[in-house]
Design a protein around this motif. Structure first.
Motif, PDB file in Angstrom:
ATOM      1  N   VAL A 178       0.871  -1.173   0.000  1.00 56.62           N
ATOM      2  CA  VAL A 178       0.000   0.000   0.000  1.00 56.62           C
ATOM      3  C   VAL A 178       0.908   1.222   0.000  1.00 56.62           C
ATOM      4  N   HIS A 179       0.320   2.393  -0.082  1.00 56.00           N
ATOM      5  CA  HIS A 179       1.125   3.613  -0.088  1.00 56.00           C
ATOM      6  C   HIS A 179       1.939   3.716   1.194  1.00 56.00           C
ATOM      7  N   LYS A 222      -5.205  -6.231   4.040  1.00 56.70           N
ATOM      8  CA  LYS A 222      -6.153  -6.745   3.046  1.00 56.70           C
ATOM      9  C   LYS A 222      -7.579  -6.364   3.433  1.00 56.70           C
ATOM     10  N   SER A 247      -8.022  -2.584   2.964  1.00 60.50           N
ATOM     11  CA  SER A 247      -8.120  -2.236   1.543  1.00 60.50           C
ATOM     12  C   SER A 247      -9.513  -2.511   0.997  1.00 60.50           C
ATOM     13  N   LEU A 248     -10.141  -3.560   1.494  1.00 59.06           N
ATOM     14  CA  LEU A 248     -11.500  -3.886   1.051  1.00 59.06           C
ATOM     15  C   LEU A 248     -12.546  -2.985   1.710  1.00 59.06           C
ATOM     16  N   ARG A 266     -12.784   2.865   0.594  1.00 60.05           N
ATOM     17  CA  ARG A 266     -13.192   3.067  -0.793  1.00 60.05           C
ATOM     18  C   ARG A 266     -11.979   3.275  -1.701  1.00 60.05           C
ATOM     19  N   LYS A 267     -12.205   3.123  -2.990  1.00 64.97           N
ATOM     20  CA  LYS A 267     -11.138   3.341  -3.986  1.00 64.97           C
ATOM     21  C   LYS A 267     -10.659   4.791  -3.956  1.00 64.97           C
ATOM     22  N   SER A 268     -11.520   5.720  -3.583  1.00 55.00           N
ATOM     23  CA  SER A 268     -11.161   7.139  -3.559  1.00 55.00           C
ATOM     24  C   SER A 268     -10.363   7.519  -2.311  1.00 55.00           C
ATOM     25  N   ASP A 269     -10.256   6.604  -1.342  1.00 51.04           N
ATOM     26  CA  ASP A 269      -9.512   6.864  -0.113  1.00 51.04           C
ATOM     27  C   ASP A 269      -8.040   6.498  -0.297  1.00 51.04           C
TER      28      ASP A 269
END
Length: 184
Positions: free
Chosen positions: A61-62, A112, A115-116, A119-122
């Motif tokens: 992840v970042h 994991k 990440s689920l 949201r994708k925008s976070d």
């Protein structure tokens, strides 16, 4: 005969110059395609390096640097957001009792689930060790709390004998308030 020779010589000379120019143009075209490919490869290498620079090696992840840059970007653009700071509970205990490999698996399993849940925008970033930051642009405190509670429940469902869990706090920042960000 002399004038015909001049005309033929002129035609031949023109044809020769044209052939030389075409040859040079073809050479430039080959060089241009080669340089274009080198440029594409360089951009690909830059993307790869940037990915390494902004990605945590263990969790993929970042990383902290990316998280702090995104936080700074949101603040400078006066975009309202919520910041959720998470901590994986009992990681030291897991490392001490079960070993660091199991501790790494604990971290990976939690990431994991996070990440689920988010949201994708976070923007999920590992700040270090067992600490994570999630930036949620254009999100109210109530929305962020609901998402974080879902993440908490999902982490609690992990099938480890040491009762996995996370602790978290949420801060809501409006787009117009002054926020100072510490240096990275």
């Amino acid at each position: 005969l002399l004038s015909t020779s001049f005309v033929l010589f002129g035609a031949f000379y023109t044809f020769f110059l044209h052939a030389v120019k075409m040859s040079v143009l073809l050479e430039y075209e080959v060089k241009s395609k080669h340089l274009e490919q080198q440029l594409k490869d360089t951009y690909k290498d830059m993307d790869t390096l940037q990915s390494f620079a902004f990605t945590d090696a263990l969790t993929e992840v970042h990383n902290r640097r990316y998280g702090m840059e995104q936080l700074e970007r949101l603040v400078k653009a006066h975009i309202p957001f919520c910041l959720c700071y998470l901590d994986i509970d009992h990681l030291k205990y897991v490392n001490d009792v079960f070993g660091h490999n199991e501790g790494d698996q604990y971290i990976l399993s939690v990431v994991k689930k996070l990440s689920l849940a988010f949201r994708k925008s976070d923007f999920l970033s590992r700040m270090g060790g067992d600490e994570f930051m999630v930036l949620m642009p254009e999100t109210s405190y109530r929305q962020a709390l609901t998402i974080a509670e879902t993440a908490y429940r999902e982490v609690r469902r992990l099938p480890f004998i040491y009762h996995p869990s996370i602790s978290y706090g949420i801060y809501e920042a409006g787009g117009s308030e002054e926020i100072s960000i510490p240096e990275i």
